[in-house]
Design an enzyme around this catalytic site. Structure first.
Site, PDB file in Angstrom:
ATOM      1  N   THR A  27       0.879  -1.173   0.000  1.00 48.92           N
ATOM      2  CA  THR A  27       0.000   0.000   0.000  1.00 48.92           C
ATOM      3  C   THR A  27       0.913   1.219   0.000  1.00 48.92           C
ATOM      4  OG1 THR A  27      -0.092   0.270   2.414  1.00 48.92           O
ATOM      5  CG2 THR A  27      -1.688  -1.246   1.418  1.00 48.92           C
ATOM      6  N   VAL A  82       7.280  -2.199   7.270  1.00 42.63           N
ATOM      7  CA  VAL A  82       7.195  -0.735   7.295  1.00 42.63           C
ATOM      8  C   VAL A  82       7.798  -0.184   6.011  1.00 42.63           C
ATOM      9  CG1 VAL A  82       8.002   1.344   8.474  1.00 42.63           C
ATOM     10  CG2 VAL A  82       7.349  -0.688   9.808  1.00 42.63           C
ATOM     11  N   LYS A  83       7.052   0.723   5.373  1.00 40.83           N
ATOM     12  CA  LYS A  83       7.551   1.302   4.126  1.00 40.83           C
ATOM     13  C   LYS A  83       8.074   2.702   4.415  1.00 40.83           C
ATOM     14  CE  LYS A  83       5.671   0.771  -0.511  1.00 40.83           C
ATOM     15  NZ  LYS A  83       4.469   1.031  -1.304  1.00 40.83           N
ATOM     16  N   ALA A  84       9.304   2.975   3.938  1.00 37.62           N
ATOM     17  CA  ALA A  84       9.899   4.306   4.140  1.00 37.62           C
ATOM     18  C   ALA A  84      10.450   4.795   2.804  1.00 37.62           C
ATOM     19  CB  ALA A  84      11.015   4.219   5.174  1.00 37.62           C
TER      20      ALA A  84
END
Ligand code: E4P
Length: 220
Positions: A27, A82-84
């Site tokens: 997402t 976790v997307k960064a």
């Protein structure tokens, strides 16, 4: 190659999960905003539908905030990645979160040097965006090939996730390049099934079957 769905839409995810070929979900803030529910609620619901890595993106722009948000997101469910973003702060946050054992997907990667930095920071996944590179007249898939070669030269464990996939050709090329994962909209996953010879062949099989077993009266 793992297949991820690039959507936060629950109906699409349910349809995809039923097919039995979806390994995870990506997402981003735009996709979450489209669904209108708070991020934590939406990803919790996604985790109930698909059993695999579910990427949820931080929205802070400085490292400290990203780490704080990342920890909260990771605590929602064991499958959360976790997307960064691939910024200086994003890489700093990736290094900090990775040291704590939190898996990070470094997103918005558009160059081999950026991918090298993501791997050095201990990213679990790097997401090069092929479609957006094609959009500006570059060959997005060249980036996947370059990253695969660089990672293999040094034995980096970071998985290469081909993102911004727009067509079945992107999926074929990603798998030929050895990309570990491709994430795609539901529409592209659906297109992977299509072949006119499959439809024609099945139609003929069923007609031949019906002629003998359904149209011939049973005697004796
Ligand atoms: C990846 O994780 C991103 O969500 C996505 O692939 C972006 O695709 P787009 O360029 O079609 O928006």
């Amino acid at each position: 190659m793992k297949i991820f769905l690039d959507t936060a839409n629950l109906d699409e995810l349910k349809k995809g999960a039923r097919l039995g070929v979806v390994d995870g979900v990506t997402t981003n803030p735009s996709l979450i905003a489209k669904e209108g529910r708070p991020l934590d609620e939406q990803v919790r619901m996604i985790c109930d539908i698909v059993d695999g890595d579910i990427s949820a993106e931080v929205v802070s722009t400085e490292a400290k905030g990203m780490v704080r948000e990342g920890r909260k997101l990771a605590a929602i469910h064991k499958n959360i990645v976790v997307k960064a973003p691939l910024t200086r702060d994003g890489i700093e946050a990736t290094a900090a979160l990775s040291k704590d054992g939190i898996r990070v997907n470094v997103t918005l990667c558009f160059s081999p040097t950026q991918a090298l930095l993501a791997a050095k920071a201990g990213a679990y996944i790097v997401s090069p965006f092929v479609g957006r590179l094609d959009d500006i007249g570059a060959v997005g898939m060249d980036l996947i090939r370059d990253i695969m070669r660089i990672y293999s030269n040094y034995g980096f464990k970071t998985q290469v996730l081909t993102a911004s996939v727009r067509s079945p050709v992107h999926v074929i090329e990603a798998s030929l390049a050895g990309s570990h994962i491709a994430t795609m909209p539901y529409k592209v996953l659906d297109q992977l099934f299509n072949h006119p010879l499959t439809d024609k062949g099945l139609d003929q099989f069923l007609k031949d079957w019906a002629k003998v077993f359904q149209e011939t009266p049973v005697t004796g």
